[in-house]
Scaffold this active site. Structure first.
Site, PDB file in Angstrom:
ATOM      1  N   GLU A 179      -1.323  -3.517  45.952  1.00  0.00           N
ATOM      2  CA  GLU A 179      -2.044  -4.460  45.088  1.00  0.00           C
ATOM      3  C   GLU A 179      -1.091  -5.181  44.131  1.00  0.00           C
ATOM      4  OE1 GLU A 179      -5.617  -4.653  41.716  1.00  0.00           O
ATOM      5  OE2 GLU A 179      -5.117  -2.737  42.646  1.00  0.00           O
ATOM      6  N   LYS A 221      -4.428  -5.557  48.813  1.00  0.00           N
ATOM      7  CA  LYS A 221      -5.450  -5.885  47.815  1.00  0.00           C
ATOM      8  C   LYS A 221      -4.894  -7.009  46.969  1.00  0.00           C
ATOM      9  CE  LYS A 221      -8.495  -4.075  44.200  1.00  0.00           C
ATOM     10  NZ  LYS A 221      -9.145  -2.889  43.616  1.00  0.00           N
ATOM     11  N   ARG A 294     -15.332  -4.288  38.373  1.00  0.00           N
ATOM     12  CA  ARG A 294     -16.372  -4.859  37.515  1.00  0.00           C
ATOM     13  C   ARG A 294     -17.368  -5.719  38.282  1.00  0.00           C
ATOM     14  NH1 ARG A 294     -12.603  -7.184  32.792  1.00  0.00           N
ATOM     15  NH2 ARG A 294     -11.203  -7.240  34.598  1.00  0.00           N
TER      16      ARG A 294
END
Length: 341
Positions: A179, A221, A294
């Site tokens: 990521e 990612k 989120r």
């Protein structure tokens, strides 16, 4: 080792299987504290366990969620009835994953830039996590855009660490999620975000190659190529999709098992819309899916926080809705009617 390679390739394919994505619930205790402060819930170990148990035990979640990234505390926890959270995931056909980096720290000599730490002792930790049921891991690097940053040193230091981590993961039988997040903080335009993302991904895949990482057993990612959050002219969904895919075509090998997006400060709806438009743009060399934190949890967290004891089912319904919307987006089938339905 051949059996482990086959297992990792199979796991990576399952993580980005049709209509499914990865739930990120690997927030550190400090980040969890900030989230719980917004809903007025004490950030105790029991409350963190109850919240994550609520998410993972949502009935039917495995239809849309292929895996979940856990924090070290969470992978060791049990539900109130004594069942381990890992067992709950496995029974729901959700692959357990684990965050293994130790966070982004100041890069010495380069003010305003970060390098992620956590390589010391990683080999032993990865083998322990495999024995505990984890089948993939995640390591996040942070790239900041400003007038003078990022430096090539920052990009290369983080790419090298990501590659070393990925090689150690595969040695232990774990699929690495790499990521490199290009932060959307700042006033930069989408062209600048494209340039920095392209430089970062070229460096990353060069390092993965140098470290003999098996791309068929590896997941990227990535942040989307978006305008800086303070940029006066915000790119629309079509521009974001076109810029992001163009960047990937120029940097990401077709052999890679798949790409999952982080939401990176986007709203729940924005993250879903952007993913949907990309998947409507024709056949791609790799599956494009999601690994949102989120953007999957926000509504569920708010409902749960209003009454943690009595709002479990209502909060799970919020999570399942967002998971289903993003599932549709991975197929290019999301629309306003589905959102309202």
């Amino acid at each position: 080792m051949t059996d482990r390679i086959d297992e990792m390739i199979e796991t990576a394919a399952a993580m980005v299987s049709s209509g499914r994505g990865v739930l990120a619930i690997d927030e550190s205790t400090g980040t969890c504290q900030k989230r719980f402060d917004t809903i007025g819930v004490d950030c105790t170990e029991d409350n963190r366990r109850d919240y994550r148990h609520m998410l993972l035990s949502a009935d039917g979640l495995g239809e849309y969620i292929s895996g979940a990234i856990l924090f070290d505390e969470t992978i060791r926890q049990k539900a109130p009835d004594g069942t381990s959270l890992v067992k709950i995931m496995q029974d729901a056909d959700i692959i357990p994953g684990i965050k293994v980096d130790k966070g982004a720290k100041d890069l010495a000599g380069f003010p305003g830039e970060k390098v992620t730490e956590g390589l010391d002792g990683l080999r032993e930790r990865l083998h322990e996590y495999y024995d505990m049921g984890a089948r993939f891991a995640k390591w996040r690097a942070v790239i900041t855009i400003s007038e003078n940053n990022p430096s090539q040193t920052c990009i290369e230091a983080n790419s090298h660490a990501l590659a070393r981590y990925a090689a150690l993961c595969q040695e232990a039988g774990l699929v690495p999620i790499v990521e490199p997040e290009v932060l959307m903080d700042g006033s930069h335009d989408i062209a600048t975000a494209y340039e920095v993302t392209e430089l970062t991904l070229k460096s990353l895949f060069s390092q993965l190659y140098e470290h003999n990482v098996i791309l068929e057993a590896c997941i990227l990612k990535s942040s989307m190529v978006v305008s800086g959050s303070d940029c006066p002219e915000q790119a629309d969904a079509e521009e974001v999709a076109e810029a992001t895919l163009s960047c990937f075509f120029n940097t990401v090998p077709a052999a890679l098992a798949g790409i999952v997006f982080l939401s990176g400060g986007q709203s729940e709806i924005e993250a879903t819309e952007h993913l949907n438009v990309m998947n409507q743009m024709g056949q791609l060399p790799w599956p494009l899916s999601f690994s949102y934190g989120r953007a999957l949890q926000a509504s569920a967290l708010k409902v749960w926080g209003d009454n943690p004891k009595n709002n479990v089912k209502a909060a799970q319904a919020e999570l399942l809705h967002r998971a289903r919307m993003n599932s549709l987006a991975t197929l290019g089938q999301y629309d306003e009617q589905a959102e309202q339905g």
